[in-house]
Each structure stands twice: as C-alpha cells, then as structure tokens.
Design a protein around this motif. Structure first.
Motif, PDB file in Angstrom:
ATOM      1  N   THR A 199     -29.432 -39.257 -29.951  1.00 20.89           N
ATOM      2  CA  THR A 199     -30.368 -40.215 -29.401  1.00 20.89           C
ATOM      3  C   THR A 199     -30.612 -39.904 -27.925  1.00 20.89           C
ATOM      4  O   THR A 199     -29.688 -39.646 -27.170  1.00 20.89           O
ATOM      5  CB  THR A 199     -29.809 -41.639 -29.553  1.00 20.89           C
ATOM      6  OG1 THR A 199     -29.563 -41.888 -30.943  1.00 20.89           O
ATOM      7  CG2 THR A 199     -30.806 -42.663 -29.032  1.00 20.89           C
ATOM      8  N   ARG A 254     -38.311 -38.134 -31.494  1.00 23.20           N
ATOM      9  CA  ARG A 254     -37.102 -38.677 -30.882  1.00 23.20           C
ATOM     10  C   ARG A 254     -37.406 -39.330 -29.536  1.00 23.20           C
ATOM     11  O   ARG A 254     -36.836 -40.360 -29.190  1.00 23.20           O
ATOM     12  CB  ARG A 254     -36.050 -37.578 -30.724  1.00 23.20           C
ATOM     13  CG  ARG A 254     -35.418 -37.159 -32.046  1.00 23.20           C
ATOM     14  CD  ARG A 254     -34.219 -36.253 -31.857  1.00 23.20           C
ATOM     15  NE  ARG A 254     -34.602 -34.940 -31.367  1.00 23.20           N
ATOM     16  CZ  ARG A 254     -34.187 -34.406 -30.234  1.00 23.20           C
ATOM     17  NH1 ARG A 254     -33.384 -35.102 -29.429  1.00 23.20           N
ATOM     18  NH2 ARG A 254     -34.564 -33.190 -29.877  1.00 23.20           N
ATOM     19  N   GLU A 260     -39.035 -42.670 -30.355  1.00 29.22           N
ATOM     20  CA  GLU A 260     -38.064 -43.645 -30.851  1.00 29.22           C
ATOM     21  C   GLU A 260     -37.197 -44.207 -29.730  1.00 29.22           C
ATOM     22  O   GLU A 260     -36.696 -45.332 -29.826  1.00 29.22           O
ATOM     23  CB  GLU A 260     -37.189 -42.991 -31.923  1.00 29.22           C
ATOM     24  CG  GLU A 260     -37.935 -42.713 -33.226  1.00 29.22           C
ATOM     25  CD  GLU A 260     -37.208 -41.727 -34.124  1.00 29.22           C
ATOM     26  OE1 GLU A 260     -36.086 -41.296 -33.742  1.00 29.22           O
ATOM     27  OE2 GLU A 260     -37.762 -41.378 -35.177  1.00 29.22           O
ATOM     28  N   SER A 261     -37.009 -43.447 -28.659  1.00 28.71           N
ATOM     29  CA  SER A 261     -36.215 -43.911 -27.531  1.00 28.71           C
ATOM     30  C   SER A 261     -37.031 -44.732 -26.533  1.00 28.71           C
ATOM     31  O   SER A 261     -36.483 -45.193 -25.527  1.00 28.71           O
ATOM     32  CB  SER A 261     -35.567 -42.717 -26.813  1.00 28.71           C
ATOM     33  OG  SER A 261     -34.656 -42.054 -27.661  1.00 28.71           O
ATOM     34  N   HIS A 290     -36.618 -38.095 -39.933  1.00 31.98           N
ATOM     35  CA  HIS A 290     -37.433 -39.230 -39.509  1.00 31.98           C
ATOM     36  C   HIS A 290     -38.103 -39.845 -40.737  1.00 31.98           C
ATOM     37  O   HIS A 290     -39.294 -39.625 -40.978  1.00 31.98           O
ATOM     38  CB  HIS A 290     -38.477 -38.787 -38.487  1.00 31.98           C
ATOM     39  CG  HIS A 290     -37.905 -38.036 -37.338  1.00 31.98           C
ATOM     40  ND1 HIS A 290     -37.311 -38.660 -36.253  1.00 31.98           N
ATOM     41  CD2 HIS A 290     -37.818 -36.688 -37.097  1.00 31.98           C
ATOM     42  CE1 HIS A 290     -36.897 -37.746 -35.407  1.00 31.98           C
ATOM     43  NE2 HIS A 290     -37.176 -36.555 -35.889  1.00 31.98           N
ATOM     44  N   ARG A 323     -41.967 -41.046 -41.284  1.00 34.54           N
ATOM     45  CA  ARG A 323     -42.778 -40.674 -40.127  1.00 34.54           C
ATOM     46  C   ARG A 323     -43.739 -39.518 -40.393  1.00 34.54           C
ATOM     47  O   ARG A 323     -44.657 -39.303 -39.605  1.00 34.54           O
ATOM     48  CB  ARG A 323     -41.868 -40.275 -38.962  1.00 34.54           C
ATOM     49  CG  ARG A 323     -41.023 -41.404 -38.414  1.00 34.54           C
ATOM     50  CD  ARG A 323     -41.884 -42.408 -37.708  1.00 34.54           C
ATOM     51  NE  ARG A 323     -41.108 -43.359 -36.936  1.00 34.54           N
ATOM     52  CZ  ARG A 323     -41.628 -44.304 -36.174  1.00 34.54           C
ATOM     53  NH1 ARG A 323     -42.935 -44.421 -36.080  1.00 34.54           N
ATOM     54  NH2 ARG A 323     -40.861 -45.124 -35.502  1.00 34.54           N
ATOM     55  N   ALA A 332     -38.885 -53.440 -35.448  1.00 38.98           N
ATOM     56  CA  ALA A 332     -40.058 -52.574 -35.297  1.00 38.98           C
ATOM     57  C   ALA A 332     -41.260 -53.344 -34.796  1.00 38.98           C
ATOM     58  O   ALA A 332     -42.100 -52.824 -34.069  1.00 38.98           O
ATOM     59  CB  ALA A 332     -40.385 -51.905 -36.635  1.00 38.98           C
ATOM     60  N   ARG A 365     -41.456 -53.609 -30.821  1.00 38.82           N
ATOM     61  CA  ARG A 365     -41.596 -52.444 -29.950  1.00 38.82           C
ATOM     62  C   ARG A 365     -43.042 -52.295 -29.526  1.00 38.82           C
ATOM     63  O   ARG A 365     -43.913 -52.004 -30.351  1.00 38.82           O
ATOM     64  CB  ARG A 365     -41.158 -51.174 -30.693  1.00 38.82           C
ATOM     65  CG  ARG A 365     -39.701 -51.200 -31.123  1.00 38.82           C
ATOM     66  CD  ARG A 365     -39.375 -49.963 -31.927  1.00 38.82           C
ATOM     67  NE  ARG A 365     -37.992 -49.953 -32.373  1.00 38.82           N
ATOM     68  CZ  ARG A 365     -37.500 -49.046 -33.197  1.00 38.82           C
ATOM     69  NH1 ARG A 365     -38.275 -48.092 -33.664  1.00 38.82           N
ATOM     70  NH2 ARG A 365     -36.230 -49.094 -33.560  1.00 38.82           N
ATOM     71  N   GLU A 384     -44.906 -49.063 -30.577  1.00 38.68           N
ATOM     72  CA  GLU A 384     -45.079 -48.697 -31.976  1.00 38.68           C
ATOM     73  C   GLU A 384     -46.528 -48.882 -32.401  1.00 38.68           C
ATOM     74  O   GLU A 384     -47.240 -49.731 -31.888  1.00 38.68           O
ATOM     75  CB  GLU A 384     -44.185 -49.584 -32.863  1.00 38.68           C
ATOM     76  CG  GLU A 384     -42.718 -49.245 -32.798  1.00 38.68           C
ATOM     77  CD  GLU A 384     -42.409 -47.917 -33.437  1.00 38.68           C
ATOM     78  OE1 GLU A 384     -43.122 -47.509 -34.360  1.00 38.68           O
ATOM     79  OE2 GLU A 384     -41.474 -47.258 -32.996  1.00 38.68           O
TER      80      GLU A 384
END
Length: 533
Positions: free
Chosen positions: A33, A302, A305-306, A347, A350, A508, A511, A514
């Motif tokens: 991560t 990645r 997602e962070s 993922h 995705r 989700a 965020r 997103e």
C-alpha cells in the motif's frame, strides 16, 4: 569505486552495477500500500477552468460532465465563482470546491508554468544504444532539460559497452543489472538512486517535444498529485505503411487529446509508462517488479486507491517509435493482453471487459432478439430509466429531454461495449457460437464490420475503411488471445468477467476521488449521483 550492499558505485558518467537492488540479493519485495497524500489543500492562487465537455443549466446551479458523468448541484456562492468559466483558489471554501470539481473532471487545472527543477530523468533500457543516443540528444538539446541529472538503467544488455559509451558521451549516470529483470525493476533501480523530488521516466524509444517537462511539473503544484503523463504520439516514419497509419490513430499508448484526471473504470483509466513524471515521495518502492506487462496500470491503480490524484496532460507531447512490423506488432498486442489476468487479480473489478448497468444489459439483450415484444420491453426499460434520471434533476432546463438523452447514451454505450467484447475479449466464445448457429454467425459478422467502420469514421484515419477494419480486427484478435493466455496461465476467469454498475455503498461511497457517475457511456457505470455544493 566502493562496494556497499552488493552494489558497485562509481562517479559521474561511470557504471553502477547492481546485483539486485540496494540492500537485497535479488529483486525487491512486491510493493504494498502506498502512503496517502498529505492533508494540504489546494494552494491560494491555484486556478481551474471549466472543461469543454461540462454542461451547465442556464442559471448555473446544475452541472453535468466528467468521466464517468455525474451531476452536481451548486449553491449561490459556487455559481458566482464559476460565472466567468473558472476561478482562482483564495480560501478554504474555494479550495474545497476546486478539489471536488477537479476530482469530478468538471474543471481542469490551469497551473502557472515554472522553471524545470528538482527532477531526475530515468531511462530503463536493454541494448538499443542508437535509440538511447537519440533520446539523450533530444534531452540535452532542450534548454529546460539540458542540465537535469539522467539515470540510465541497463537491464541486462548483450552489449553493455555500447550503452556505456553513449551514456558517458551525454553525461548520464549508468546503472547496470547483470541480468534482465524487466522494465519495472529497472525503473525501481533508478527510483532508489534518484535524489530529487520528482522522477521523469522515459522509455528509450521516445523523443520528447520541447517544453514537455515544464507542462507536467506544473501540475505538482497540487499537493495531492502523484503522477502526470503527456500524450504519446507516433514518431512519423519516412515511408508510412498501413500499420504505421493505423498506429497513428489507434496506438494503445495514445490516450487521446482530451485532458483529465486518471481514474480506474473511466474513459481515462490509466496512462502508459512510456513517459510519466512521478512525485518520488508518493510512489513508495515504485512499480511491481514481478510484472513484465501492465506494471504502469498497476501503479496508477495503487496510487488512486491510496487517494492520490493523477493527471493526463495532452498539451505535453512525446513522440514514440511504434512497432509496425506485423509479427512484432501482433506479439506486442498479445503481450499486452496477457497482463489483464494479473491486473484483475490484483485489482478485482477494476479492469472489466464490460461495465454497464443491469437495465442497459437487459435492454440490449432484448433488442438482439429482433422481435416486437422484446423490442417494446427494451424501449420501456429505457423510458423508465429516463424518467428516473429526469426526476433527479427537476431543476434542469429540460429535465425530460436530459433524462432521455442520457438514457439513450447509456444504452448506446452498453451496446458498443458488447460489440467490443464479441470481437476482442470474448471472441473465442463468439467464434464457437458462430460455428454452431447461423444467427450467431450473422451477428458476429455484422458486429465485426459495423464496429470497424464506426471506428474508422471516429478516428479520421487516412486508411481506407476496409483496411482499417481488417487491421482493427487483427488488433482485437491478438489482444483477446493474450487475455485468454494470461487467464489460462493464472487459472482465473477474472479478466473475462463483466462488472455490473451498482450504486456505491460503504467506504467506497465516501471517497471523493472515486468514480460516482450519473449514467453510463462506453466503459462507464450507470448509478445516479446528485451532489450539492
């Protein structure tokens, strides 16, 4: 020279030979991560401008746009800020609004250019000394990059001395792997050695256009931006052939002329690593070293997602030597396809071959029946969706018209995705069905020709329609074959499974970066979201 941790270090222009990576006997562990971005808001003076694709109601209170498309309802203060088509951040409120609009893709940043600084250029390479010479010549000829430190990573070349001579002539530092570890590991080696805040990765087969780096670095004025990428265009050949002209309009490295945020499962879901600039503190250990294909997509996902933001900046352009000998071209396309399995496992959900709302899939299936009753049912589903969308925007200029157009766009987008699946990811299934069914044969032949002709029209290529269609089908066959190879190798059906677009729930839904769409177009989900600012 001195030895430390199994690595040889030398002075400027000399070779650094790596047994693996610093402190390791072999390749570094798989990156985990990534660290989140800092809580800093957008700085005062940061400017944004409405995207050309953003639609506003007459009173300015309703905005529709972005990818995936979403609807925002603005308060009076926000409407006032956007009255002239953009605004400059001056306080916390305007910074928060700019952030939300940027994440939605409704506005684009307009950062001021500043002198190029604090950046290392990293070039992973294996042989290709002539291409390295051309790239370094271009970098040293551009005043903005002429004095930047350059790290060349020789990833197990058969003729390392040739690369060493070129690097020495241009004042670049050479780092060498004793054996080939792949482009991801080579980039990570450079990342470990770089001491600047930013690292610009350039593949050896590119030639940046003047001013490319300043345009990308300007976007790092946003403290949440981790990566910026230019547009990768074709390096014009002396005598273009059919594949050259096809690649000029349909290269998988060219993400098009439309700028925007890079967000998974959207029209701009990743950027290729042929040339990218990264914030060194954001990317951690860097690329996944075990991935020979798709490592750039993995890094984008990645970072996303962070919580980091990624920007595609087509005003910065880098020319690329596309591969256009038929055998190598087909092998490259198949190789790209093999990476889908690893990405789908890393993922989940995705990288689906198809992403659509249940109602639009049902409507398309009914329309394919070609009979009056199923067709009427499909139209009823579309009309019901149009009514639901219209009810979500009662303050639109024309709610019914807007709901109808958006629902029809969703239906068309799903139909286009189904066509692409039949000729790309799922062509072995489509061919098997065509072998036993006359109706399936007719449907597959119609889809293959219709999609190719439609793409010929959209691409505005100089190729003839039949030639373009034939090459596009070869492109899809090779990529789809690679997808199936990767799926069989990994013993997974993940890269072949469609994903239904359902309303975001739980974490989700919270965020802000997103994708939270209103209705789908091609490769876009179909849940409805209305936000108030």
């Amino acid at each position: 020279m001195t030895r430390a941790g199994g690595i040889l270090f030398g002075g400027h222009g000399h070779t650094f030979r790596f047994a693996g990576h610093a402190g390791h006997a072999g390749p570094p562990p798989r990156p985990g991560t990534l660290p989140p971005p800092p809580p800093d808001r957008l700085p005062d003076g940061f400017a944004v401008e409405l995207a050309a694709t953003t639609h506003r109601s007459r009173d300015g209170h309703l905005m529709l746009g972005g990818s995936p498309p979403r609807l925002l309802r603005l308060g009076a203060a926000a409407v006032g800020l956007l009255e002239d088509g953009g605004f400059v951040v001056t306080d916390d409120a305007s910074a928060a609004l700019a952030r939300r609009l940027l994440d939605a893709g409704l506005v684009h940043p307009r950062p001021p250019l500043s002198p190029v600084h604090d950046t290392t250029v990293a070039i992973p390479i294996r042989d290709r000394a002539d291409q390295l010479d051309a790239l370094l010549t271009a970098l040293r000829a551009d005043p903005s990059t002429s004095t930047l430190p350059v790290l060349v990573v020789d990833d197990g070349s058969q003729d390392p001395d040739a690369l060493a001579r070129v690097a020495r002539r241009h004042g670049a530092r050479l780092l060498a792997h004793p054996r080939n570890l792949g482009p991801a590991a080579a980039r990570n080696t450079a990342l470990c050695e770089a001491e600047t805040a930013y690292v610009a990765f350039c593949d050896s087969d590119v030639i940046p256009e003047p001013g490319w780096l300043a345009a990308l670095l300007a976007h790092f004025g946003d403290p949440a931006v981790a990566l910026a990428a230019p547009r990768i265009v074709a390096l014009p050949p002396a005598a273009p052939r059919a594949l050259d002209r096809y690649e000029q309009v349909r290269s998988p490295l060219d993400m098009g002329s439309r700028e925007g945020p890079v967000v998974p499962v959207s029209m701009l879901s990743y950027v290729p690593s042929a040339t990218i600039v990264v914030r060194r503190s954001a990317v951690g250990a860097g690329f996944a070293p075990g991935m020979r294909v798709g490592e750039d997509v993995d890094l984008c996902m990645r970072l996303h997602e962070s919580g980091w933001r990624l920007r595609y900046v087509p005003s910065a352009r880098v020319a690329h030597r596309h591969r256009t000998d038929l055998r190598g071209w087909l092998a490259q396309r198949a190789g790209y396809g093999t990476g889908a399995a690893d990405l789908a496992l890393r993922h989940p959900g995705r990288v689906p071959p198809l992403y659509a709302a249940p109602w639009s899939l049902a409507a398309c299936a009914l329309l394919l029946r070609g009979r009056p009753a199923p067709t009427a049912t499909a139209l009823a589903l579309t009309a019901l969706t149009a009514v639901k969308v219209a009810r979500r925007m009662p303050d639109a200029d024309h709610p019914v018209r807007a709901g109808t157009l958006l629902s029809l766009a969703a239906l068309r987008g799903t139909a286009e995705q189904l066509l692409r699946c039949a000729t790309r990811h799922h062509w072995p299934i489509a061919v098997a069905a065509a072998a036993v069914s006359r109706r399936a044969r007719y449907a597959l032949a119609t889809a293959a020709v219709a999609e190719g002709l439609a793409d010929h029209y959209r691409s505005r290529t100089s190729l003839g329609p039949l030639t373009h269609t034939a090459i596009r089908r070869l492109d899809d066959l090779a990529y789809g074959w690679g997808v199936w190879q990767g799926a069989l190798r990994r013993r997974t059906a993940a890269p072949l499974l469609p994903r239904l677009a359902l309303p975001a729930r739980g974490s989700a839904a919270k965020r802000p970066w997103e994708p939270r769409p209103l209705t789908p177009t091609s490769h876009q989900p179909a849940t409805a979201t209305v936000e108030t600012w």
